[in-house]
Design a protein around this motif. Structure first.
Motif, PDB file in Angstrom:
ATOM      1  N   ILE A   6       1.089  -1.042  -0.346  1.00 35.14           N
ATOM      2  CA  ILE A   6      -0.380  -0.354   0.370  1.00 35.14           C
ATOM      3  C   ILE A   6       0.896   1.269   0.067  1.00 35.14           C
ATOM      4  O   ILE A   6       0.630   2.397  -0.494  1.00 35.14           O
ATOM      5  CB  ILE A   6      -1.133   0.219   1.231  1.00 35.14           C
ATOM      6  CG1 ILE A   6      -2.017  -1.079   1.185  1.00 35.14           C
ATOM      7  CG2 ILE A   6      -1.260   1.310   1.255  1.00 35.14           C
ATOM      8  CD1 ILE A   6      -2.727  -1.071   2.287  1.00 35.14           C
ATOM      9  N   ALA A   7       2.060   1.282   0.420  1.00 34.68           N
ATOM     10  CA  ALA A   7       2.810   2.278   1.275  1.00 34.68           C
ATOM     11  C   ALA A   7       4.106   2.902  -0.525  1.00 34.68           C
ATOM     12  O   ALA A   7       3.865   3.758  -0.829  1.00 34.68           O
ATOM     13  CB  ALA A   7       3.838   1.270   2.040  1.00 34.68           C
ATOM     14  N   LYS A   8       3.906   1.443  -1.262  1.00 39.21           N
ATOM     15  CA  LYS A   8       4.517   1.535  -2.458  1.00 39.21           C
ATOM     16  C   LYS A   8       3.803   2.466  -3.268  1.00 39.21           C
ATOM     17  O   LYS A   8       4.190   3.430  -4.379  1.00 39.21           O
ATOM     18  CB  LYS A   8       5.139   0.424  -2.786  1.00 39.21           C
ATOM     19  CG  LYS A   8       6.007  -0.121  -2.206  1.00 39.21           C
ATOM     20  CD  LYS A   8       6.890  -1.547  -2.867  1.00 39.21           C
ATOM     21  CE  LYS A   8       8.136  -2.443  -1.664  1.00 39.21           C
ATOM     22  NZ  LYS A   8       8.133  -3.782  -2.207  1.00 39.21           N
ATOM     23  N   ASN A   9       2.297   2.102  -3.626  1.00 41.89           N
ATOM     24  CA  ASN A   9       1.600   1.908  -4.485  1.00 41.89           C
ATOM     25  C   ASN A   9       0.105   3.617  -4.435  1.00 41.89           C
ATOM     26  O   ASN A   9       0.267   4.913  -5.542  1.00 41.89           O
ATOM     27  CB  ASN A   9       0.356   1.463  -4.157  1.00 41.89           C
ATOM     28  CG  ASN A   9       0.832   0.241  -4.852  1.00 41.89           C
ATOM     29  OD1 ASN A   9       1.299   0.197  -6.308  1.00 41.89           O
ATOM     30  ND2 ASN A   9       0.510  -0.956  -4.877  1.00 41.89           N
ATOM     31  N   ARG A  10       1.260   4.325  -2.946  1.00 43.52           N
ATOM     32  CA  ARG A  10      -0.186   5.458  -2.829  1.00 43.52           C
ATOM     33  C   ARG A  10       0.786   6.516  -3.241  1.00 43.52           C
ATOM     34  O   ARG A  10       2.232   6.694  -3.531  1.00 43.52           O
ATOM     35  CB  ARG A  10       0.384   6.173  -1.381  1.00 43.52           C
ATOM     36  CG  ARG A  10       0.566   6.221   0.032  1.00 43.52           C
ATOM     37  CD  ARG A  10       0.541   6.700   1.278  1.00 43.52           C
ATOM     38  NE  ARG A  10       0.563   8.419  -0.031  1.00 43.52           N
ATOM     39  CZ  ARG A  10       1.456   9.226   0.067  1.00 43.52           C
ATOM     40  NH1 ARG A  10       2.675   8.925   0.161  1.00 43.52           N
ATOM     41  NH2 ARG A  10       1.386  10.565  -0.062  1.00 43.52           N
ATOM     42  N   TYR A  11       0.695   7.571  -2.992  1.00 43.29           N
ATOM     43  CA  TYR A  11       1.298   8.693  -4.169  1.00 43.29           C
ATOM     44  C   TYR A  11       0.345  10.151  -3.509  1.00 43.29           C
ATOM     45  O   TYR A  11      -1.192   9.863  -3.735  1.00 43.29           O
ATOM     46  CB  TYR A  11       1.472   8.489  -4.999  1.00 43.29           C
ATOM     47  CG  TYR A  11       0.554   9.019  -6.388  1.00 43.29           C
ATOM     48  CD1 TYR A  11      -0.335   7.926  -6.584  1.00 43.29           C
ATOM     49  CD2 TYR A  11       0.578   9.681  -6.669  1.00 43.29           C
ATOM     50  CE1 TYR A  11      -1.592   8.358  -7.432  1.00 43.29           C
ATOM     51  CE2 TYR A  11      -0.576  10.065  -8.368  1.00 43.29           C
ATOM     52  CZ  TYR A  11      -1.638   9.184  -8.078  1.00 43.29           C
ATOM     53  OH  TYR A  11      -2.169   9.383  -9.518  1.00 43.29           O
ATOM     54  N   SER A  12       1.510  11.069  -3.756  1.00 43.49           N
ATOM     55  CA  SER A  12       0.559  12.487  -4.007  1.00 43.49           C
ATOM     56  C   SER A  12       0.330  12.708  -5.615  1.00 43.49           C
ATOM     57  O   SER A  12       0.800  13.080  -6.343  1.00 43.49           O
ATOM     58  CB  SER A  12       1.398  13.836  -3.945  1.00 43.49           C
ATOM     59  OG  SER A  12       1.539  13.326  -2.366  1.00 43.49           O
ATOM     60  N   THR A  13      -1.545  12.434  -5.512  1.00 44.82           N
ATOM     61  CA  THR A  13      -2.237  12.989  -6.827  1.00 44.82           C
ATOM     62  C   THR A  13      -2.137  14.084  -7.111  1.00 44.82           C
ATOM     63  O   THR A  13      -2.575  15.169  -6.725  1.00 44.82           O
ATOM     64  CB  THR A  13      -3.892  12.404  -6.191  1.00 44.82           C
ATOM     65  OG1 THR A  13      -2.984  10.698  -6.434  1.00 44.82           O
ATOM     66  CG2 THR A  13      -4.652  12.205  -8.629  1.00 44.82           C
ATOM     67  N   LYS A  14      -2.127  14.455  -8.919  1.00 41.91           N
ATOM     68  CA  LYS A  14      -2.082  15.834  -9.239  1.00 41.91           C
ATOM     69  C   LYS A  14      -3.066  16.066 -10.204  1.00 41.91           C
ATOM     70  O   LYS A  14      -3.285  17.290 -10.042  1.00 41.91           O
ATOM     71  CB  LYS A  14      -0.339  16.380  -9.506  1.00 41.91           C
ATOM     72  CG  LYS A  14       1.010  16.083  -8.884  1.00 41.91           C
ATOM     73  CD  LYS A  14       0.926  16.799  -7.921  1.00 41.91           C
ATOM     74  CE  LYS A  14       1.983  16.567  -7.331  1.00 41.91           C
ATOM     75  NZ  LYS A  14       2.415  17.250  -5.738  1.00 41.91           N
ATOM     76  N   GLN A  15      -3.674  15.420 -10.498  1.00 46.68           N
ATOM     77  CA  GLN A  15      -4.835  15.220 -11.511  1.00 46.68           C
ATOM     78  C   GLN A  15      -5.610  14.439 -11.029  1.00 46.68           C
ATOM     79  O   GLN A  15      -5.703  12.988 -10.833  1.00 46.68           O
ATOM     80  CB  GLN A  15      -3.992  14.755 -12.692  1.00 46.68           C
ATOM     81  CG  GLN A  15      -3.491  16.213 -13.477  1.00 46.68           C
ATOM     82  CD  GLN A  15      -3.146  15.776 -14.339  1.00 46.68           C
ATOM     83  OE1 GLN A  15      -1.985  14.348 -14.544  1.00 46.68           O
ATOM     84  NE2 GLN A  15      -2.688  16.495 -15.427  1.00 46.68           N
ATOM     85  N   TYR A  16      -7.237  15.136 -10.437  1.00 41.66           N
ATOM     86  CA  TYR A  16      -8.240  14.143 -10.237  1.00 41.66           C
ATOM     87  C   TYR A  16      -9.108  13.809 -11.380  1.00 41.66           C
ATOM     88  O   TYR A  16      -9.742  15.467 -11.961  1.00 41.66           O
ATOM     89  CB  TYR A  16      -8.779  14.739  -9.110  1.00 41.66           C
ATOM     90  CG  TYR A  16      -8.317  14.843  -7.319  1.00 41.66           C
ATOM     91  CD1 TYR A  16      -8.060  13.186  -6.892  1.00 41.66           C
ATOM     92  CD2 TYR A  16      -6.901  15.486  -7.834  1.00 41.66           C
ATOM     93  CE1 TYR A  16      -7.510  12.837  -6.047  1.00 41.66           C
ATOM     94  CE2 TYR A  16      -6.494  14.652  -6.041  1.00 41.66           C
ATOM     95  CZ  TYR A  16      -6.562  14.283  -5.196  1.00 41.66           C
ATOM     96  OH  TYR A  16      -6.270  13.368  -4.344  1.00 41.66           O
TER      97      TYR A  16
END
Ligand SMILES: Cc1cc2nc3c(=O)[nH]c(=O)nc-3n(C[C@H](O)[C@H](O)[C@H](O)COP(=O)(O)O)c2cc1C
Length: 199
Positions: A6-16
């Protein structure tokens, strides 16, 4: 899924994706998760404001620097605020805590003075952000933490009394083409041996 994945896949999304709204059930779960965040001596010096109203969200977007578009597109904006009055904290929060907690506060926190106490309260709210981001990731919800906001303008728009906005987060579903996803842009982190030591 293991939390490491989960930690590897989460990220700060820039475009929704502006067409994907989170369900009321999901949002209700997130409100409960935030309420359960841990804090020093269980002080809970916070308020969390969930905003889906497009007019208010747009007004806040215009006072959020480079985060404008994310806020416009995302399903919800969550504002994390902290109590901005020490007397209010002592009367409303501390007074409900057990003696061990008030002893800790009186011996270790109060001596820091007003600025130090406010700083300590802010630490607690930041901790809730980590808890929230991890929860979102575990639920498959995309998110972006944002310090890039104008707290004074947020306070006015949200008519805060006794609280001040610290930072915010947007949540929703990513645009499938978002350039910041780890599959397109691998995460940059300092090497493990530099940031962790085992003794
Ligand atoms: C407290 C805090 C404030 C941040 N503020 C912003 C922001 O205003 N806008 C933004 O796009 N990202 C913001 N970020 C995202 C970070 O840049 C991001 O977490 C970091 O680059 C690591 O990338 P990752 O989250 O994709 O793993 C913030 C992150 C944190 C923890």
């Amino acid at each position: 899924m293991h939390f490491l994945d989960i930690a590897k896949n989460r990220y700060s999304t820039k475009q929704y994706n502006p067409n994907e709204k989170l369900s009321e059930d999901i949002v209700q779960q997130l409100t409960q998760i935030l309420r359960l965040s841990p804090s020093s001596i269980n002080s809970q010096p916070w308020k969390f404001t969930f905003i889906s109203d497009t007019k208010i969200k747009s007004a806040l977007a215009t006072v959020s620097y480079h985060n404008l578009e994310k806020i416009e597109q995302a399903s919800h904006l969550v504002v994390f605020s902290v109590i901005d009055n020490v007397e209010k904290f002592e009367n409303e929060n501390l007074s409900q805590l057990p003696e061990t907690a008030t002893n800790f506060y009186n011996q270790r926190v109060k001596s820091l003075g007003e600025a130090g106490i406010k700083n300590w309260m802010q630490h607690q709210v930041y901790l809730s952000l980590g808890f929230f981001l991890a929860a979102c990731a575990s639920m498959g919800i995309d998110s972006t933490p944002m310090e890039g906001i104008q707290p004074d303008e947020y306070n006015k728009i949200l008519k805060y009394d006794g609280y001040t906005a610290l930072f915010a987060a947007v949540i929703g579903r990513r645009d499938v083409a978002d350039f910041n996803q780890p599959t397109f842009k691998p995460k940059f982190r300092r090497p493990l041996e530099e940031v962790v030591e085992s003794i």
